[in-house]
Structures are given as structure tokens and as C-alpha cells.
Design an enzyme around this catalytic site. Structure first.
Site, PDB file in Angstrom:
ATOM      1  N   THR A  28      38.014  14.401  -6.721  1.00  0.00           N
ATOM      2  CA  THR A  28      37.105  13.737  -5.781  1.00  0.00           C
ATOM      3  C   THR A  28      35.683  13.850  -6.326  1.00  0.00           C
ATOM      4  OG1 THR A  28      38.525  14.287  -3.923  1.00  0.00           O
ATOM      5  CG2 THR A  28      36.230  13.796  -3.399  1.00  0.00           C
ATOM      6  N   GLY A  29      34.906  12.782  -6.105  1.00  0.00           N
ATOM      7  CA  GLY A  29      33.500  12.843  -6.522  1.00  0.00           C
ATOM      8  C   GLY A  29      33.162  11.686  -7.446  1.00  0.00           C
ATOM      9  N   SER A  30      31.899  11.605  -7.847  1.00  0.00           N
ATOM     10  CA  SER A  30      31.467  10.446  -8.628  1.00  0.00           C
ATOM     11  C   SER A  30      32.097  10.440 -10.023  1.00  0.00           C
ATOM     12  CB  SER A  30      29.941  10.411  -8.718  1.00  0.00           C
ATOM     13  OG  SER A  30      29.449  11.623  -9.250  1.00  0.00           O
ATOM     14  N   GLY A  85      36.196  16.616 -11.332  1.00  0.00           N
ATOM     15  CA  GLY A  85      34.856  17.047 -11.733  1.00  0.00           C
ATOM     16  C   GLY A  85      34.585  18.470 -11.291  1.00  0.00           C
ATOM     17  N   ASP A  87      30.990  21.165  -9.935  1.00  0.00           N
ATOM     18  CA  ASP A  87      29.545  21.308  -9.712  1.00  0.00           C
ATOM     19  C   ASP A  87      28.937  22.247 -10.746  1.00  0.00           C
ATOM     20  OD1 ASP A  87      29.385  19.699  -7.317  1.00  0.00           O
ATOM     21  OD2 ASP A  87      30.671  21.247  -6.459  1.00  0.00           O
ATOM     22  N   GLY A  99      31.090  20.333  -3.892  1.00  0.00           N
ATOM     23  CA  GLY A  99      29.884  19.551  -3.584  1.00  0.00           C
ATOM     24  C   GLY A  99      30.228  18.394  -2.649  1.00  0.00           C
ATOM     25  N   GLY A 100      31.434  17.880  -2.789  1.00  0.00           N
ATOM     26  CA  GLY A 100      31.886  16.791  -1.912  1.00  0.00           C
ATOM     27  C   GLY A 100      32.684  17.307  -0.730  1.00  0.00           C
ATOM     28  N   GLU A 106      41.443  20.049  -3.411  1.00  0.00           N
ATOM     29  CA  GLU A 106      41.351  19.947  -4.879  1.00  0.00           C
ATOM     30  C   GLU A 106      41.992  21.161  -5.535  1.00  0.00           C
ATOM     31  OE1 GLU A 106      37.138  17.471  -5.158  1.00  0.00           O
ATOM     32  OE2 GLU A 106      37.117  19.636  -5.167  1.00  0.00           O
ATOM     33  N   LYS A 124      26.249  20.084 -15.632  1.00  0.00           N
ATOM     34  CA  LYS A 124      27.114  21.015 -14.888  1.00  0.00           C
ATOM     35  C   LYS A 124      27.395  22.308 -15.656  1.00  0.00           C
ATOM     36  CE  LYS A 124      27.667  17.774 -11.768  1.00  0.00           C
ATOM     37  NZ  LYS A 124      28.909  17.104 -11.541  1.00  0.00           N
TER      38      LYS A 124
HETATM   39  C1  5RP Z   1      34.129  17.560  -4.662  1.00  0.00           C
HETATM   40  C2  5RP Z   1      33.920  18.244  -5.955  1.00  0.00           C
HETATM   41  C3  5RP Z   1      33.377  17.424  -7.086  1.00  0.00           C
HETATM   42  O1  5RP Z   1      34.268  17.464  -8.136  1.00  0.00           O
HETATM   43  C4  5RP Z   1      32.067  18.011  -7.519  1.00  0.00           C
HETATM   44  O2  5RP Z   1      31.205  18.060  -6.387  1.00  0.00           O
HETATM   45  C5  5RP Z   1      31.406  17.157  -8.607  1.00  0.00           C
HETATM   46  O3  5RP Z   1      31.068  15.919  -8.067  1.00  0.00           O
HETATM   47  P1  5RP Z   1      30.358  14.805  -8.943  1.00  0.00           P
HETATM   48  O4  5RP Z   1      31.339  14.381  -9.969  1.00  0.00           O
HETATM   49  O5  5RP Z   1      30.037  13.710  -7.953  1.00  0.00           O
HETATM   50  O6  5RP Z   1      29.111  15.391  -9.531  1.00  0.00           O
HETATM   51  O7  5RP Z   1      34.176  19.412  -6.129  1.00  0.00           O
HETATM   52  O8  5RP Z   1      34.535  18.464  -3.675  1.00  0.00           O
END
Ligand code: 5RP
Length: 226
Positions: A28-30, A85, A87, A99-100, A106, A124
């Protein structure tokens, strides 16, 4: 090259590692979104996937929209590779995620996959985890007491609040308490265990001994696989 380009590049690099007949976990995440997009491009050409297994509603919706064969974790016999991904990630491949706000699912998905491939841009990379916030998922029942118990142990932080002022609610209908360390903790695994022992805590965003290959994208366009 921007951070966004680096995220896109690692997403594509991870998609290139996926082989025919695999069952693939979706983070999950960008950055994970770029992976899902790149995977769908391959799946529209010559890659056959048995299934993709999302770690969140957001990834589920994206994967479905892109025509990927979505199934739930409970309905597949195994997961070959999960790509997600992070953080923060340090040289020992210890990570902070959430972060998400999706770190509980996950972690379950990654821990039940034959390999977790982590995709990050260079922002990161940290010398030791705990530079930024540590997301902790907490049951709403008794949450003020749970927070107070964490504070008594020295884990100061804030409830995660949305732009409209309401509490951020996870897909498990829980709250997120973002712990802030004054400096990266020397023994994060001990902190993880201590936090998890507080009744009402579901899990922390620390991930230990889960990451397999780590794909790092640099702003100069370089990609490294560790
Ligand atoms: C979501 C996560 C994401 O993998 C993490 O926040 C990184 O996000 P992004 O790829 O948007 O920087 O752990 O819960």
C-alpha cells in the site's frame, strides 16, 4: 530525476522480477501503486498471474481497476512475492511502515509470503530505524488508557488526525498513535515488544526479519538491489 521518478523506477524494477504463474502480494502507498501499475502493464502483455492479493482497500481498488486478478489472502494457498514500500529502512533491513496506516495487514501479508521485496526511493534510507514517527495501531476501546500506559513507558506521540479533524481510522476500524522518538532507539526490537505488551495495542509499524530483496531508487536514476 525526482523522488516520484525514483518511486516509479523501483516499482517497474520490482514488476520485472515477477514471473509467470505467481501469486503476488500488493503493498500500500504511492510506491506500491507504481508497482501495481507496472505489473498491470506486464499482465496486459505476456505475464500470466495466478492472483494478486492486496494489503488494503486502496490497493484492491487500484488492482481491480487495472484488470488484475484480485483475490483475498484467506482465499489463496500461498503468496510467492509481496512487493511493498516503507517509511524507513536501515542497513540491517529493519523497517518502519504504516505511513498509510495499513501496516497491520501489510505485515500479515508480507510474513505469509515466500519473499517480501521492498521498494524505496533513497529518502527512505536511514542509518537506524526510529528517525521519524512509529505508527502504532490501537483498539478504540479504552484508547485513552492505552495511550496513557504507553506514555508512562516513555512512548510519547500523537493520535493520527485527518485533515477534517476526525481520527484516522484504519481498515481494521482502529486508531493510529504515532510515537515520536527523541533519537533512533538503540534496541528497537525491545521497544516493539514492550509496546505490543500494552493491552489495546494491535501492532507497531516496526518490521524485523521480513524484508528480502530491497530495491532502492536514487535521484540520479541509479537503481540498486540489495
Ligand atoms: C503504508 C506503508 C507504505 O508502504 C509507506 O508509508 C510508504 O509509502 P509511500 O510509498 O507512499 O512513501 O507502510 O502503510
Amino acid at each position: 530525476m525526482s523522488i516520484e521518478d525514483a518511486k516509479k523506477a523501483v516499482g517497474k524494477a520490482a514488476a520485472d522480477l515477477i514471473q509467470n504463474d505467481m501469486i503476488v502480494g500488493l503493498g500500500t502507498g504511492s510506491t506500491a501503486n507504481y508497482f501495481i501499475e507496472a505489473l498491470s502493464v506486464r499482465a496486459r502483455n505476456n505475464l500470466f498471474l495466478k492472483a494478486v492479493v492486496p494489503s488494503s482497500q486502496r490497493s484492491h481498488i487500484l488492482a481491480k481497476r487495472l484488470g488484475l486478478p484480485v483475490q483475498e489472502l484467506n482465499d489463496v494457498p500461498y503468496v510467492d512475492i509481496t512487493v511493498d514500500g516503507a517509511d524507513e529502512i536501515d542497513p540491517l533491513k529493519r523497517m518502519i511502515k504504516g505511513g498509510g496506516g495499513a501496516h497491520v495487514r501489510e505485515k500479515i501479508l508480507a510474513a505469509n509470503s515466500r519473499e517480501m521485496i521492498v521498494i524505496v526511493d533513497e529518502s527512505k534510507l536511514v542509518p537506524a530505524v526510529g528517525v521519524g514517527k512509529l505508527p502504532v495501531e490501537i483498539l478504540p476501546y479504552g484508547s485513552p488508557a492505552t495511550r496513557s500506559n504507553l506514555e508512562k513507558l516513555g512512548y510519547l506521540g500523537k493520535w493520527r488526525i485527518q485533515e477534517d479533524g476526525s481520527f484516522f481510522i484504519t481498515e481494521n476500524d482502529n486508531l493510529i498513535y504515532d510515537v515520536v522518538f527523541s533519537a533512533p532507539p538503540p534496541y528497537p526490537q525491545q521497544d516493539h515488544e514492550q509496546i505490543r505488551l500494552v493491552p489495546g495495542v494491535i501492532d507497531t509499524g516496526f518490521f524485523f526479519n521480513i524484508a528480502g530483496r530491497v530495491i532502492v531508487g536514487y535521484n540520479n536514476g541509479r537503481i540498486e538491489i540489495h
